[in-house]
Design an enzyme around this catalytic site. Structure first.
Site, short mmCIF file in Angstrom:
data_model
loop_
_atom_site.label_atom_id
_atom_site.label_comp_id
_atom_site.label_asym_id
_atom_site.label_seq_id
_atom_site.Cartn_x
_atom_site.Cartn_y
_atom_site.Cartn_z
N CYS A 1 6.41 -6.23 -9.53
CA CYS A 1 7.34 -5.95 -10.62
C CYS A 1 6.54 -6.03 -11.90
O CYS A 1 5.43 -6.52 -11.92
CB CYS A 1 8.45 -7.00 -10.67
SG CYS A 1 9.34 -7.17 -9.13
N ARG B 1 4.51 -0.39 -11.76
CA ARG B 1 4.60 -1.56 -10.89
C ARG B 1 5.96 -1.65 -10.19
O ARG B 1 6.17 -2.52 -9.33
CB ARG B 1 4.35 -2.84 -11.68
CG ARG B 1 2.97 -2.92 -12.34
CD ARG B 1 2.83 -4.19 -13.16
NE ARG B 1 2.96 -5.35 -12.32
CZ ARG B 1 1.95 -5.87 -11.60
NH1 ARG B 1 0.76 -5.29 -11.66
NH2 ARG B 1 2.13 -6.92 -10.85
N TRP C 1 10.52 -4.10 -8.55
CA TRP C 1 10.22 -3.46 -7.28
C TRP C 1 10.91 -4.34 -6.24
O TRP C 1 10.47 -5.46 -5.98
CB TRP C 1 8.71 -3.39 -7.03
CG TRP C 1 8.38 -2.82 -5.69
CD1 TRP C 1 8.03 -3.50 -4.56
CD2 TRP C 1 8.37 -1.45 -5.32
NE1 TRP C 1 7.82 -2.65 -3.52
CE2 TRP C 1 8.02 -1.38 -3.95
CE3 TRP C 1 8.65 -0.26 -5.98
CZ2 TRP C 1 7.93 -0.17 -3.25
CZ3 TRP C 1 8.55 0.93 -5.28
CH2 TRP C 1 8.20 0.96 -3.94
N GLY D 1 7.27 -11.62 -7.67
CA GLY D 1 6.70 -12.32 -6.51
C GLY D 1 7.76 -12.50 -5.43
O GLY D 1 8.81 -11.87 -5.48
N GLU E 1 -5.23 11.87 10.47
CA GLU E 1 -4.96 11.33 9.13
C GLU E 1 -6.14 11.57 8.20
O GLU E 1 -5.97 11.95 7.04
CB GLU E 1 -4.62 9.84 9.23
CG GLU E 1 -4.47 9.11 7.91
CD GLU E 1 -3.37 9.69 7.01
OE1 GLU E 1 -2.57 10.52 7.46
OE2 GLU E 1 -3.35 9.30 5.82
N GLU F 1 -5.52 17.33 1.44
CA GLU F 1 -4.60 17.22 0.30
C GLU F 1 -5.29 16.73 -0.97
O GLU F 1 -4.78 16.90 -2.07
CB GLU F 1 -3.40 16.33 0.63
CG GLU F 1 -3.71 14.91 0.96
CD GLU F 1 -2.43 14.10 1.23
OE1 GLU F 1 -1.37 14.46 0.74
OE2 GLU F 1 -2.53 13.10 1.95
N HIS G 1 -12.12 23.05 24.85
CA HIS G 1 -11.10 24.07 25.18
C HIS G 1 -10.97 25.09 24.05
O HIS G 1 -9.89 25.62 23.81
CB HIS G 1 -9.76 23.38 25.44
CG HIS G 1 -9.83 22.41 26.57
ND1 HIS G 1 -9.90 22.80 27.89
CD2 HIS G 1 -9.93 21.06 26.58
CE1 HIS G 1 -10.00 21.73 28.67
NE2 HIS G 1 -10.02 20.67 27.89
N LYS H 1 5.04 13.34 -4.52
CA LYS H 1 4.93 12.06 -3.83
C LYS H 1 6.02 11.89 -2.79
O LYS H 1 5.80 11.35 -1.72
CB LYS H 1 5.00 10.90 -4.84
CG LYS H 1 4.82 9.53 -4.21
CD LYS H 1 3.49 9.40 -3.49
CE LYS H 1 3.37 8.13 -2.68
NZ LYS H 1 2.20 8.15 -1.77
C1 AGP Z 1 0.50 11.85 2.82
O1 AGP Z 1 -0.68 11.53 2.11
C2 AGP Z 1 1.38 12.82 2.06
N1 AGP Z 1 1.63 12.39 0.76
C3 AGP Z 1 2.63 13.20 2.85
O2 AGP Z 1 2.19 13.76 4.08
C4 AGP Z 1 3.61 12.07 3.17
O3 AGP Z 1 3.05 11.18 4.12
C5 AGP Z 1 4.88 12.70 3.79
O4 AGP Z 1 5.46 13.55 2.82
C6 AGP Z 1 5.91 11.67 4.24
O5 AGP Z 1 6.35 10.93 3.14
P1 AGP Z 1 7.18 9.58 3.42
O6 AGP Z 1 6.27 8.65 4.14
O7 AGP Z 1 7.55 9.08 2.05
O8 AGP Z 1 8.38 9.94 4.24
#
Ligand code: AGP
Length: 611
Positions: free
Chosen positions: A2, A27, A73, A100, A484, A491, A507, A606
């Site tokens: 927070c 935060r 938060w 906290g 991953e 990205e 394959h 995001k």
């Molecule tokens: C991952 O780096 C991306 N920002 C994206 O794939 C993300 O994981 C996906 O959109 C899922 O988001 P979430 O975990 O908030 O559901």
């Protein structure tokens, strides 16, 4: 995490506080509030961002020279007006904000309820505040002494700022485990979670240490320890700029969040995993343990990085719980006509808790009788609220668009769930259970070790930044890590990258291999290691460039690699939380080497709240 702000001095406090909160919104931004000393305590607070609070209290009497402010938060208690800080004590004479987690707040709350206290919020903060007031009333001591006595009873992390209506120019502050900076001005003092709220007024700061308590008036800063001994404040001159402070001195939020992982994984395990006692405490999972154990199948539903966490969890759950697991892209699951039966358990994995495809997919499954468990980072988010139960990942706000610390926190939670269920079900031996608890407990320090030994990755980024394609290969628990790693690179650097099961190369994809193709192997020592080594040899034989994530001391894999990234030895079940870290850094440094906006990559958001 927070954000907290305080001011005492000759200026108008409210403008300083509200601007400071805006700077600290990175935060946390679930709810905000201010308390002002204005002929008595005035408290204004509401769910939502700082700007929403500001709009809501236009026209109120906000005149004050002393005040505190908070941007939340959520950890205990959903984001709401009632759970927003500041909280007021039963008498109304004290107001407090807190950053906290008070781990023993339930026990303190029960003691207070037995003494006739009632509570207006679900927060641990309100409990601590009334505990302080109870001590002051009971022991007839001053507020400072009551705070000292109370904090000796408290377990967990805190920064608290406290206002007392009867001492209108004073702020009492204390910290343990969460950050607190005091800005020293001429006849005035500022407080903040970092220096950003005070930077434009003073660059003279005091960083308060754990177990220290400060009594602050416009002209005086008294610092003491909990034993009531005075400490001479060490005043430092700040040379950081505002932007750098928000990022904790890192160049980007993504890098900051990668380096936060030892702490965020620790925060995720804290209060849940006790490797000594051999216990995993997860009340949300406990109440559905029977249904999970007897599930016909467990379906992991997620998108993107969270989907990769689900893939790792598939291997872990099948290994430890001997339950059939399927992993579904939410966007596919929601549009086809999936067969869902009452005995199905769905685990929805999401950092934001607002991903539209995941939310709709679980709503559909829930309507057909499935049990929904959420593994979510944002407290009170839509997916969390739609789930029957679950476990929060406690990774704190993840600002970088690329998910890093949320991913490893998801793996920590999913591993704890699988261990808990496997133990209850008896599908793993006591020895293996205790061994894996110990392994999981050691992950934070092993991630710290990995970060400390990652200096060469910046050079690797320079060396490979101009490649047009990458392959990422892994087997078993490290196959989803390969996916991953490829996603992180795509990205952040816009370079095409594909993750593959290493054995799948023969394959077809091995036709891609030539001297221009970097091939990243996630090759930590595990059950599959020998096979992965022969896959490395296949790539070498075709002149591919081999970059490997390997276990410290693995000379054989090192001899087959053009470049290596090292992680410490760990059980294969927890290894993905380590092996992903060098891949996060590789993607980050390549993005930086290409001078791209690594915190806000093009075309991305995001949280994908659209279909
Ligand atoms: C991952 O780096 C991306 N920002 C994206 O794939 C993300 O994981 C996906 O959109 C899922 O988001 P979430 O975990 O908030 O559901």
């Amino acid at each position: 995490m927070c954000g907290i702000v305080g001011y005492t001095g000759p200026r108008e406090a409210y403008p300083i506080i509200i601007k400071g909160l805006k700077r600290l919104e990175y935060r946390g931004y679930d709810s905000t509030g201010v308390a002002l000393q204005n002929g008595g305590l005035k408290v204004y607070k509401k769910k939502g961002k700082v700007a929403e609070l500001e709009d809501a209290i236009v026209g109120k009497d906000l005149h004050a020279h002393v005040g505190i402010g908070h941007t939340r938060w959520a950890t205990h208690g959903e984001p709401s007006d009632r759970n927003a800080h500041p909280h007021q004590s039963a008498s109304g004479k004290l107001a407090m904000i807190h950053n906290g987690i008070i781990e023993n707040y339930n026990q303190l709350k029960q003691e207070l309820i037995n003494k006739g206290y009632t509570f207006h919020s679900d927060t641990d903060t309100e409990v601590l505040l009334n505990f302080i007031e109870e001590i002051r009333n009971n022991n007839q001591c001053d507020l400072e002494e009551a705070v000292r006595v109370a904090l000796k009873r408290v377990t967990g992390a805190y920064v608290i700022l406290l206002l007392d209506e009867d001492k209108p120019d004073t702020i009492i502050a204390a910290r343990k485990g969460s950050p607190l900076v005091i800005g020293v001005g001429k006849g005035e003092h500022f407080l903040g979670s970092d220096a950003s709220p005070m930077l434009e007024y003073t660059k003279e700061v005091v960083y308060v240490n754990d177990y220290e308590l400060a009594i602050i008036t416009p002209d005086q800063l008294i610092l003491k320890n909990l034993g009531n001994e005075k400490i001479t404040p060490y005043v430092q001159k700040l040379d950081l700029e505002l932007a750098a402070i928000e990022k904790g001195g890192y160049d980007h939020f993504m890098l900051k969040e990668i380096f936060e992982q030892p702490q965020t994984i620790y925060d995720c395990l804290r209060g849940r995993l006790d490797a000594e006692a051999g216990t995993i405490t997860m009340s949300g999972i406990q109440q559905y343990a029977e249904q999970i154990m007897n599930a016909n199948r467990i379906v992991m539903i997620a998108c993107g990085t969270s989907w990769h966490a689900g893939l790792v969890a598939e291997y872990i759950f099948e290994e430890l719980c001997r339950i059939n697991v399927e992993v579904e892209y939410a966007s596919e699951f929601r549009y086809r006509n999936p067969v869902i039966s009452k005995g199905d358990v769905i685990i929805a994995i999401s950092q934001s808790g607002e991903t539209a495809d995941t939310l709709v997919a679980i709503e559909n499954a829930k309507s057909k009788g499935a049990i929904i468990l959420g593994v979510v980072n944002v407290v009170g988010s839509s997916i969390a609220r739609t789930s029957h139960a679950g476990a929060y990942t406690h990774a704190g706000p993840e600002i970088g668009v690329a998910s890093t610390k949320a991913f490893t926190a998801q793996l920590a939670v999913l591993t704890m769930i699988a261990l808990k269920i496997g133990y209850i079900k008896g599908s793993i031996s006591q020895d293996r259970y205790m061994h894996l608890l110990k392994e999981l407990n050691e992950v934070p320090e092993k991630v710290a070790w990995t970060l400390k030994h990652s200096d060469n990755i910046k050079k690797l980024a320079e060396k490979y930044k101009d490649a047009h394609d990458f392959l990422y290969l892994g087997r078993g628990y490290n196959f989803p890590v390969a996916l991953e790693g490829a996603l992180k690179l795509k990205e952040i650097s816009y370079i095409h990258a594909e993750g593959y099961p290493a054995a799948e190369m023969k394959h077809g994809p091995i036709a891609l291999v030539d001297e221009n193709l970097p091939v990243v192997f996630v090759a930590t020592k595990d059950t599959y290691h020998e096979k992965v080594v022969s896959n490395m040899q296949e790539i070498k034989a075709r002149k591919g460039k081999v970059i490997s994530v390997i276990t410290e001391g693995d000379e054989l894999s090192a001899s087959l690699s053009n470049d290596v990234m090292i992680v410490p030895e760990a059980d294969e079940i927890v290894a993905p939380m380590l092996s992903v870290v060098p891949l996060q850094l590789l993607a980050y440094y390549i993005g930086v080497a290409k001078q791209l906006d690594v915190d806000k990559p093009r075309n991305l958001a995001k949280s994908v709240t659209v279909e």
